[in-house]
Design an enzyme around this catalytic site. Sequence first.
Site, PDB file in Angstrom:
ATOM      1  N   HIS A 229      -2.882  -0.208  -3.937  1.00 43.67           N
ATOM      2  CA  HIS A 229      -4.071   0.818  -4.117  1.00 43.67           C
ATOM      3  C   HIS A 229      -4.997  -0.341  -5.624  1.00 43.67           C
ATOM      4  O   HIS A 229      -5.744  -0.058  -6.870  1.00 43.67           O
ATOM      5  CB  HIS A 229      -4.219   2.413  -4.896  1.00 43.67           C
ATOM      6  CG  HIS A 229      -4.190   3.164  -3.892  1.00 43.67           C
ATOM      7  ND1 HIS A 229      -3.543   4.421  -3.042  1.00 43.67           N
ATOM      8  CD2 HIS A 229      -4.095   2.357  -2.441  1.00 43.67           C
ATOM      9  CE1 HIS A 229      -3.322   4.964  -2.869  1.00 43.67           C
ATOM     10  NE2 HIS A 229      -3.893   3.683  -1.549  1.00 43.67           N
ATOM     11  N   GLU A 259      -6.934  -2.463   6.506  1.00 39.49           N
ATOM     12  CA  GLU A 259      -6.749  -3.275   5.629  1.00 39.49           C
ATOM     13  C   GLU A 259      -5.967  -4.599   6.682  1.00 39.49           C
ATOM     14  O   GLU A 259      -5.060  -3.928   7.513  1.00 39.49           O
ATOM     15  CB  GLU A 259      -5.728  -1.727   5.235  1.00 39.49           C
ATOM     16  CG  GLU A 259      -6.412  -0.811   3.636  1.00 39.49           C
ATOM     17  CD  GLU A 259      -5.875   0.308   4.121  1.00 39.49           C
ATOM     18  OE1 GLU A 259      -4.715   0.284   4.489  1.00 39.49           O
ATOM     19  OE2 GLU A 259      -6.191   1.285   3.662  1.00 39.49           O
ATOM     20  N   GLU A 355      -0.192   2.302   8.953  1.00 39.30           N
ATOM     21  CA  GLU A 355      -0.281   1.827   8.613  1.00 39.30           C
ATOM     22  C   GLU A 355       0.886   1.407   7.384  1.00 39.30           C
ATOM     23  O   GLU A 355       0.830   1.616   6.223  1.00 39.30           O
ATOM     24  CB  GLU A 355      -1.144   1.862   6.944  1.00 39.30           C
ATOM     25  CG  GLU A 355      -1.274   2.415   5.997  1.00 39.30           C
ATOM     26  CD  GLU A 355      -2.224   4.152   5.401  1.00 39.30           C
ATOM     27  OE1 GLU A 355      -2.710   2.529   4.455  1.00 39.30           O
ATOM     28  OE2 GLU A 355      -2.543   4.089   5.078  1.00 39.30           O
TER      29      GLU A 355
END
Length: 400
Positions: A229, A259, A355
């Site tokens: 992040h 992503e 992810e």
Amino acid sequence: MEQLKTIRNGERVRPTFSASEMNRRLEALRAHMAERQIDACLFTSIHNIHYFSDFLYCSFGRTYGLVVTQQGQTTISSNIDGGQPWRRTFGDNVAYTDWHRDNYFAAVKTLIQDGSRVGIELDHITVENLRKLQGALPAAELVDVSKATMRMRMVKSDEEIAWIRESARIADIGGAAGVEAIAVGVPEYEVALHATQAMVREIGRKQPHVELMDTWTWFSSGINTDGAHNPVTSRKIERGDILSLNCFPMPAGYYTALERTLFAEECSDDHLHLWNVNVEVHEAGIALIKPGVRCCDIAAELNTIYERYGLLRNRTFGYGHSFGVLCHYYGREAGLELREDVTTVLEPNMVVSMEPMIMIPEGEPGAGGYREHNILVVTEDGAEDITGFPYGPSHNIVRA
């Protein structure tokens, strides 16, 4: 000066979801309230207020609320917002003014009878506001409903899944725009701007009735990829850089994500090895997502792959999470994260990401952060991958 106001300015706007969908949510909540003998719920979080009323507030230091009883539901908003909360709310709305301190709690007192059993979100309300609520309703019994409502949000309706599916398509558009902007010498913010603009314009084109809430892109390069992040910077892309492109469309406050790991012009052998390992974990994780599987068991299985390559210590967080009313500003369905400490069993109509991410520190071979991210809808007998943008070395070494 008046403490409370009703501002019915203009006409109601087209809602995000149908009345039957909103009533489905409220009926589930009211059933829980009846079972637990809860007379009223006072929600304070962005996510639960949005989920049960379709109103997404902007706090800016003020307190907001949604009161739900068996008879109705009313949002509590600040006078600064004018009539927008009423136009958006599935239910009624009352606005409080700034002319007296704690007018918010004057609104609460008009909507909840003292002596009631009141559901609140203990994971969100501040200690200060909890004390003020106790002062406003001294005879009330306050009970926590945050975990119960989280469980309600974890299983999506067909309308929600359709919304998430469309948003995932828009994320793919953002990914393509980001790749289009990548080139040696281009600063991170230019890539992020290009991807974000593409997503916002597509939302505006396909969903002109929705509020354009905070769609954004994180794009990082080189050492800036070490965190999932990390904010966008002015660093310019260099040849051979590892890149991380993260696109987040937010139509009407509903979060999805794309992503991807990429490289600028070329990828070293060390980087390629690590990238391929992470892709292996990613694909194995996608195959594991199906009904009846526990979140913790998925994490444990994927850990064995990293351990085989000596990379388990480089893993940075859980393997995935849910989607819907959540983002970096608000909300997180902690009960549906693919982590070792979460025993939730996957069931149809849950929507989760896969992810995996590893981070290799600066100075070591293949340094950088590697992450792929797909969105999966759990079905009756498996899972549907609704992310279309390609991943891996054969697609994402970007050459100008």
